[in-house]
Structures are given as C-alpha cells and as structure tokens.
Design an enzyme around this catalytic site. Structure first.
Site, short mmCIF file in Angstrom:
data_model
loop_
_atom_site.label_atom_id
_atom_site.label_comp_id
_atom_site.label_asym_id
_atom_site.label_seq_id
_atom_site.Cartn_x
_atom_site.Cartn_y
_atom_site.Cartn_z
N GLU A 322 0.83 -1.20 0.00
CA GLU A 322 0.00 0.00 0.00
C GLU A 322 0.86 1.25 0.00
O GLU A 322 0.46 2.30 -0.52
CB GLU A 322 -0.94 0.00 1.21
CG GLU A 322 -2.09 0.99 1.08
CD GLU A 322 -3.14 0.79 2.15
OE1 GLU A 322 -4.23 0.29 1.82
OE2 GLU A 322 -2.88 1.14 3.32
N HIS A 351 7.17 -27.55 2.04
CA HIS A 351 6.25 -28.56 1.53
C HIS A 351 5.16 -27.89 0.69
O HIS A 351 4.11 -28.50 0.45
CB HIS A 351 5.65 -29.35 2.69
CG HIS A 351 6.68 -30.05 3.52
ND1 HIS A 351 7.11 -31.33 3.24
CD2 HIS A 351 7.40 -29.64 4.60
CE1 HIS A 351 8.04 -31.68 4.12
NE2 HIS A 351 8.23 -30.67 4.95
N LYS A 455 -13.08 2.14 -3.20
CA LYS A 455 -14.23 2.46 -2.35
C LYS A 455 -15.31 3.17 -3.15
O LYS A 455 -16.50 2.90 -2.99
CB LYS A 455 -13.79 3.33 -1.17
CG LYS A 455 -12.92 2.61 -0.15
CD LYS A 455 -12.49 3.57 0.96
CE LYS A 455 -11.60 2.88 1.97
NZ LYS A 455 -11.14 3.82 3.03
#
Length: 530
Positions: A322, A351, A455
């Site tokens: 950000e 793994h 937004k």
C-alpha cells in the site's frame, strides 16, 4: 563462490544490533562491488527526507497532513509540545483503562470481569493488532482476542459462534479513523445485533478508537460507550500499530506494551543513523532496490521460521504494497511502482512453494527470519542430541543454501528471541525501510489513492443495486433477464454488474429475489417474491 568465500562475505556484510537483539545478513544478495558507493548520494537524500518527516514536514501533500508514527514511541520528537502531551496522555489512558479491566474496576454489565475482546476494524486497523496478538499471545492472555476484519457475514457468524454465551463478558473495540469506513460500520452493526439478541446493551461493552468528532466518536459519546481513544490524522492506518489502534488491544490482552514501544524506539534510534552500512533499515531498502532494479522487477517472499510470525507476511503485505504500489512518482510521472509481497512460514513452505522458488521462474528474492530461541525452557530430544528446534534451524539453513546454489537471492534477519521488544523492533525496522525505499524511487509512501478509487467504485455498485432491486419490487409479477433489467433502468452499459447483482441478491433470501433457470445462465430470469 565456495563456502569459505561465502563465510568471508558473510562477515563483511553482517549488520549487528545488540541493543535490539537483531542481525541483518545481506551476503546472499548479489549486489555489485560498487553498489553502495554508486547509490550513497541518493541514500543521503533519503536520510534527509526522513529527518524532515520526523520534524513535522507536510509529507502527505494529498491530505496536507504530517506523518508522525515515529513520535508515538518518542513523543519528544513531536514538533509541538501539545502533540507530545497528547501522545503521553493517550498512552497513560490506555494503561489505566487496561489496568482497570484487569483488576475488575471496569466490568461487564453482569458484574463479572471482561474475559474476551472483539476487535472490529479493517486494513491497518486490524492487520497490526492481529499480528501482535498472534505473535505475543499465550494461554495466560487477560482478554482473549477475536476479530471482525471483513464485511463477510459468514465470517462474522463464525466468530460470534466461537464466542457464544461469553459475549456477555466480551468487550468490543471499534477502530476507524474516519469513523465512516463501511466494512467497520457493518461489523459494528453486526456486533450490536448480536448483543441485542442476548438482551445486552452494546454501549456497555463498547470502546471506540477513532478520530476526534468523527461519526463514530459522536456515536460513542451519544450512546455512552465505555471509553474513547484517539486516532490522529498524522498516523496512517498501516503505520498505526504503535498508536491506540494496536496498543489498546495489546494492553487488554496482557502484552507488555512498554516493551513493545521500547523495542520500536530503540530501532528508530538505530535506523535514524546516517551511516548506511550501520543502518539495518537503510540496508533493507537498498537490497530491495538492488533486487527489484528500483521498479518492482521481483517479488518479496517473507519466510519466518517461527509459527508466531505467521501473520507477519500479511502485515508486511499491506505496509509495503500500500505504501510502495503507486502509479505516479512525486514529479507526476507514470511509473507504476510496487513490490509484491507474500509468504507463510518455514518449514511449512518447504512442503508448498519452495519447490518453485528453487527451480521455477527466478522472479523473487527471499527474506528469511530466524529466531534463535526455540522456546522458553529446555526442549526434549526427538533424536539423540537433536530437538525439534534443531530440525527447524536445519531446514532454514538448508533452504537458504539450496536457493543460493541455484542463483536465488536472499536476506536473513536473525533475532535472539521473540518477545514484545523484538516485535516492536521488527515493526519499526520495516516502517523505516519503506520510507527510505520510497525516497530512493521518488514516490509518496503515505497516501493510497488506489484504495479510495476502489471504495468509490463499490459505492457505484451499491447505488446500482438499489435501483435494480427497487425496480424489481415495483414490477410485481414480472420477470427479467439481466439484459432486460439493465435496459429497464437505463443502465445497458452496466449489464455485467447488473447480472452480478441479481445473482447475489437471488442467493440471499433477505433481498426477496427469486430466479428461474434458463437455457444458459444468461437466460436466467429474476423476479421479486415480496
């Protein structure tokens, strides 16, 4: 390079910081011999930029505000005595409130002590507190933490189901600087409904961390919440963990916030130094610049060999991406900067995706985090002379070696032990490294226009949803495909969004929308059933 040459390189490039129990090894980064000399002038400018930032310069030009998270652990650095006093007053208030909760002075309405806390926040208002809670939590936690960190109804139901009847002795902390963050507002309303369903008054359980006179602040005053703590406009969400955002939940959990702040303060002191090779934050920033060619050419993989650091990569993901992920530089040029950050924990990752790291596309560099102390006390032996922690150490060293043998670069951060002081130091180390890197590539690390764009786009979708559902409920007895619906409301260009709205609404009974299958999904017809 043979192992003896690597040992000499390791000795030459190991940065040691006894004051915070932290070492940084950059020897497995293949920077050229003249790298530090070539970039020193730019690094000195980064030091100057940071000094101006700490001195109170307007660093976020978009919002005309200062950026002062460093003052939180050294209030005397604040540019005015008033700010320093506010920081000290707030910290004192956090400690006193937490002490009151712990000793039973502040109780739940049942008269019993609060035993749990529900933290409602998103982004920096959740990731920092979650990381600290997970890294430093124990069976002896004074309040057990839970989180609403999304606007996912099912996710909130799961948390509430886990809390169960203990909601009666659960404190809810609502965190939002603006007080208008929709995800946090939604979480607060969901929590309030849960309390009311049990015949409880939400205000008697609620605490606000928010900006002065925000809508949330006004709500807390009007309803008589237990307490309110400030979020200042000069502290960004992703750098707020040493403010009330992170300190209040940590203090209530029983974490030593004085040690957390001390670790951050000491790290700030070290990383404020202008001698590049002695400054671990500067070295981090420079290694990022080397690895990514200063333009995000490679990803950053975070591999902590400690379960308690599992959430560190998620925390760093926001802090770095950000801050660094920007379309334009400070001169207005389109640069599309950024560094992708991901990770999990070792040796689990061996793994999972380490196979690709060693043999796949070489588009990354690794940051290993090594914790020397395995656990408090002595470990059992799983083999003669070997503990589980020895295996973990072996897997770390083996992976580091295997990657380097195949031309994969890595950094290693080593800490003596994992405690509040160390966590504070790690937080401060990366906060400052981000600031230095931003200066090196000439971007603003302290705004987030892309988040605001998302937004706004969400608001457009919700407004369109209102039109779609309103039209359907007025058109009783009529059915529409998505294309017909879009045409009916004059939103032909938004037909895909209309289709997605109808799919979602018809899957959730509260909206009162049914669907009838057609030959293809695009022939499905939707109608009101209210």
């Amino acid at each position: 390079m043979d192992k003896l040459h690597l040992w000499e390189r390791y000795k030459s490039h190991l940065n040691v910081n006894p004051a915070i129990g932290l070492m940084l090894d950059i020897s497995r980064m293949d920077f050229p011999d003249g790298f530090f000399n070539d970039i020193e002038q730019r690094m000195q400018k980064a030091f100057n930029d940071m000094a101006e930032l700490e001195g109170g310069a307007i660093a976020n030009q978009d919002e005309r505000r200062m950026v002062g998270h460093y003052w939180l652990r050294e209030p005397n650095l604040a540019p005015t005595g008033g700010l320093a006093a506010e920081i000290a007053f707030t910290l004192r208030g956090i400690k006193e409130f937490a002490a009151g909760v712990h000793d039973g002075t502040v109780t739940a309405p049942t008269g019993k002590r609060f035993m749990r806390m529900l933290v409602v926040g998103i982004g920096g208002s959740a990731l920092g507190p979650q990381f600290v809670a997970d890294a430093l939590g124990s069976a002896a936690d004074r309040l057990r933490p839970y989180f609403f960190d999304n606007t996912d109804p099912d996710g909130m139901d799961r948390v509430l189901a886990e809390i169960g009847a203990s909601l009666r002795e659960t404190m809810t902390i609502v965190i939002s600087k603006s007080g208008g963050t929709k995800e946090t507002r939604n979480g607060m309303l969901e929590a309030k409904r849960a309390y009311h369903a049990m015949g409880l008054e939400f205000a008697e359980h609620a605490v606000a961390v928010t900006g002065k006179d925000s809508e949330l602040d006004k709500t807390a005053v009007r309803e008589g919440w237990l307490a309110r703590f400030p979020m200042w406009d000069w502290v960004g969400g992703r750098t707020s963990v040493t403010s009330a955002v992170g300190l209040l939940p940590a203090a209530l959990q029983g974490i030593d916030i004085a040690a957390l702040l001390e670790g951050a303060r000491l790290c700030d002191e070290i990383t404020r130094g202008r001698e590049t090779r002695a400054n671990p934050a500067a070295l981090l920033a420079l290694m990022w610049h080397h690895a990514t060619a200063g333009r995000g050419a490679k990803d950053m993989v975070i591999l902590p060999y400690k379960d308690r650091l599992l959430l560190f990569s998620r925390y760093l993901q926001q802090l770095i991406m950000e801050s660094i992920g920007k379309e334009r530089d400070l001169d207005g040029n389109i640069v599309n900067q950024g560094i992708a950050v991901y990770g999990n924990k070792g040796s689990t990752d061996q793994h999972a995706y380490v196979q690709q790291l060693r043999e796949g596309v070489n588009n990354f560099f690794v940051t290993f985090i090594e914790v020397l102390q395995d656990r408090e006390g002595k470990s059992m032996e799983v083999e003669a002379g070997v503990t589980s922690g020895d295996y973990l150490n072996g897997f770390f060293q083996g992976t580091r070696q295997a990657l380097y043998e195949n031309g994969r670069e890595s950094l290693t951060i080593t800490v003596d032990r994992l405690d509040a002081r160390t966590i504070g130091a790690l937080i401060a180390l990366y906060e400052r490294a981000v600031g230095y890197y931003a200066s090196l590539v000439n971007i603003n690390a302290y705004h987030q226009p892309g988040v605001e764009a998302g937004k706004k786009a969400a608001g457009v979708v919700l407004n369109l949803q209102g039109e779609v559902l309103s039209y359907l409920h007025r058109a009783q007895g009529m059915e529409f495909t998505a294309e017909e619906m879009a045409a009916a409301i004059g939103a032909e260009k938004e037909v895909e969004t209309v289709f997605k709205i109808l799919l979602h609404a018809s899957a959730n009974p509260g909206h009162g929308i049914a669907r009838e299958a057609g030959e293809t999904v695009f022939d499905w017809r939707f109608r009101s059933v209210r």
